[in-house]
Enzyme design. Structure first.
Site, PDB file in Angstrom:
ATOM      1  NE  ARG A  35      41.194  18.633  -2.803  1.00 40.23           N
ATOM      2  CZ  ARG A  35      41.285  17.775  -1.810  1.00 40.23           C
ATOM      3  NH1 ARG A  35      42.192  16.813  -1.851  1.00 40.23           N
ATOM      4  NH2 ARG A  35      40.483  17.862  -0.758  1.00 40.23           N
ATOM      5  CE  LYS A 222      30.234   9.329  14.363  1.00 37.68           C
ATOM      6  NZ  LYS A 222      31.463   8.603  14.749  1.00 37.68           N
ATOM      7  N   GLY A 378      33.497  18.737   2.442  1.00 40.75           N
ATOM      8  CA  GLY A 378      33.449  17.774   1.345  1.00 40.75           C
ATOM      9  C   GLY A 378      32.064  17.351   0.904  1.00 40.75           C
ATOM     10  N   GLY A 401      38.644  19.897   5.947  1.00 44.47           N
ATOM     11  CA  GLY A 401      39.110  20.171   7.306  1.00 44.47           C
ATOM     12  C   GLY A 401      39.584  21.597   7.475  1.00 44.47           C
TER      13      GLY A 401
END
Length: 419
Positions: A35, A222, A378, A401
């Site tokens: 980053r 999920k 990620g 996200g």
């Protein structure tokens, strides 16, 4: 369209810039500089324009939340806990500023450990063209407060440090925080940095107007965490490849035996609904047709090939088999746009990494023949890095996200302030 720094006159201006330097730390040392390196092009460009000052701000972890967990663990283990020392070791941003200085090749002046308030005189007292780094923005509860008035208090202070706000922190663009969005209300001009611009350039068209056929590869554990993105992508996708643990919820919803695999029983109806929607819009759903199972979830577990969509009761599915990989190859060969979010197997375990590695290779090959390929999330990013294929993708997103919410079709606060 978003306003970018190239469309703004920066010369002689004070720049307040939000970066995403939320990097993993250990004993005060940066463990992964991805980053930080991603922000360098924007930082260098701004400095080259002859600015008066460049003040950087970022969060680093979640100090109060992390300290609470660490304290509870220490108490459980019967150990003493020094919260101040814990925060200094993990959440102080001074070591990040020092690391940036080495990579930038120019002094980065740390504004002090006493927080982000009251720094205007300090900043204006530095030589022209200086780079200043503020302390962790999340040391202030106002940064993440749900009350706009609280966020505005910190935002006004941060805004006083600059004439122009630059947001290059895509990883936090989905957060309506003081330093990512509220600050724009109190600065005359807000613009996106190069990293933010690139993220929007590659991710937004997937939802709004992709080059078709569009193939989406959605994996991970999920279904519940990916419902919105699945529904959003079905509006444009010709094919939806569903892998990873979430595939077993879809397989069970169709009546297949899933053994001991991860299944969300409360999402079976949702899976059926998504399958019906795909059928109605003539989008192909690609689920595993063969698998690699194991008796336990363990890196040392013995892989068991299963040439069927049904799994024996004693096995859990941890990877896809060769027939499924062949199906992936057929589907991806037709695509002009590919978006990949989530692995198709437990790639962290070498014995069950084959499927995800093959997907990475197929996506890289698609880039080579001219397809637009975007990797977001990620785990997907970790996978392409593990297989040394990141450089062969059109774009690898820095936001987990944030990229997911953008693919869901949501408007992100940190992007909207740059429009």
């Amino acid at each position: 369209m978003i306003m970018t720094i190239k469309s703004v006159n920066l010369k002689g201006k004070r720049i307040i810039m939000r970066v995403d330097f939320n990097v993993p730390m250990k004993d005060g040392a940066v463990q992964d500089d991805t980053r930080i390196m991603a922000a360098l092009p924007t930082i260098r460009y701004i400095l080259d324009q002859g600015v008066k000052s460049l003040t950087l701000m970022s969060h680093l972890g979640d100090p109060s939340k992390d300290a609470k967990k660490a304290r509870e663990k220490a108490e459980k283990d019967g150990k003493s806990f020094d919260e101040a020392a814990y925060i200094r070791g993990k959440h102080r941003i001074a070591p990040v500023a020092a690391y940036l200085e080495k990579k930038l090749g120019k002094p980065v002046i740390f504004a002090g450990e006493d927080g982000c308030y009251g720094k205007k005189a300090f900043i204006e007292g530095q030589p022209e063209g200086s780079v200043i780094m503020l302390e962790n923005t999340r040391f202030h509860k106002e940064e993440t407060s749900k009350e706009a008035s609280d966020r505005d208090k910190l935002a006004k202070e941060l805004a006083s440090y600059g004439d122009i706000f630059v947001n290059d922190a895509f990883g936090t663009a989905h957060r309506d925080h003081a330093s990512t969005a509220s600050i724009a209300k109190f600065v005359p001009v807000s613009a996106a940095g190069f990293l933010m611009e690139k993220e929007v350039q590659f991710l937004e068209p997937i939802v709004t107007n992709p080059a078709k056929p569009l193939a989406a590869i959605i994996g991970g554990a999920k279904v519940s965490s990916k419902i919105a993105v699945l529904e959003s992508l079905l509006k444009n996708a010709g094919a939806l490849v569903i892998g990873g643990g979430m595939a077993y919820t879809f397989l069970k919803a169709q009546g297949y035996k899933v053994g001991k695999s991860l299944v969300e029983d409360d999402q079976l109806d949702t899976a059926r609904k998504i399958l019906e929607t795909a059928k109605s819009v003539r989008a192909e759903i690609v689920l595993p047709v063969d698998q690699v199972g194991a008796e336990t979830f363990d890196a040392a577990a013995k892989p068991v090939p299963v040439d069927s969509q049904d799994l024996p009761d004693n096995l859990m599915g941890l990877d896809v088999g060769p027939k499924t990989i062949a199906r992936y190859k057929e589907v991806l060969a037709r695509a002009k746009t590919i978006v990949w979010n989530g692995p198709v197997g437990v790639f962290e375990f070498d014995a069950f990494a084959k499927g995800t590695e093959e997907v990475a290779k197929l996506v890289a090959e698609a880039t080579g023949r001219g397809a637009v390929t975007v990797v977001g999330g990620g785990d997907s990013v970790a996978a392409v890095n593990k297989f040394n294929l990141a450089s062969r993708m059109s774009h690898v997103s820095t936001g987990g996200g944030a990229s997911l919410e953008l693919l869901e079709g949501k408007k992100l606060p940190g992007i909207e302030v740059c429009r």
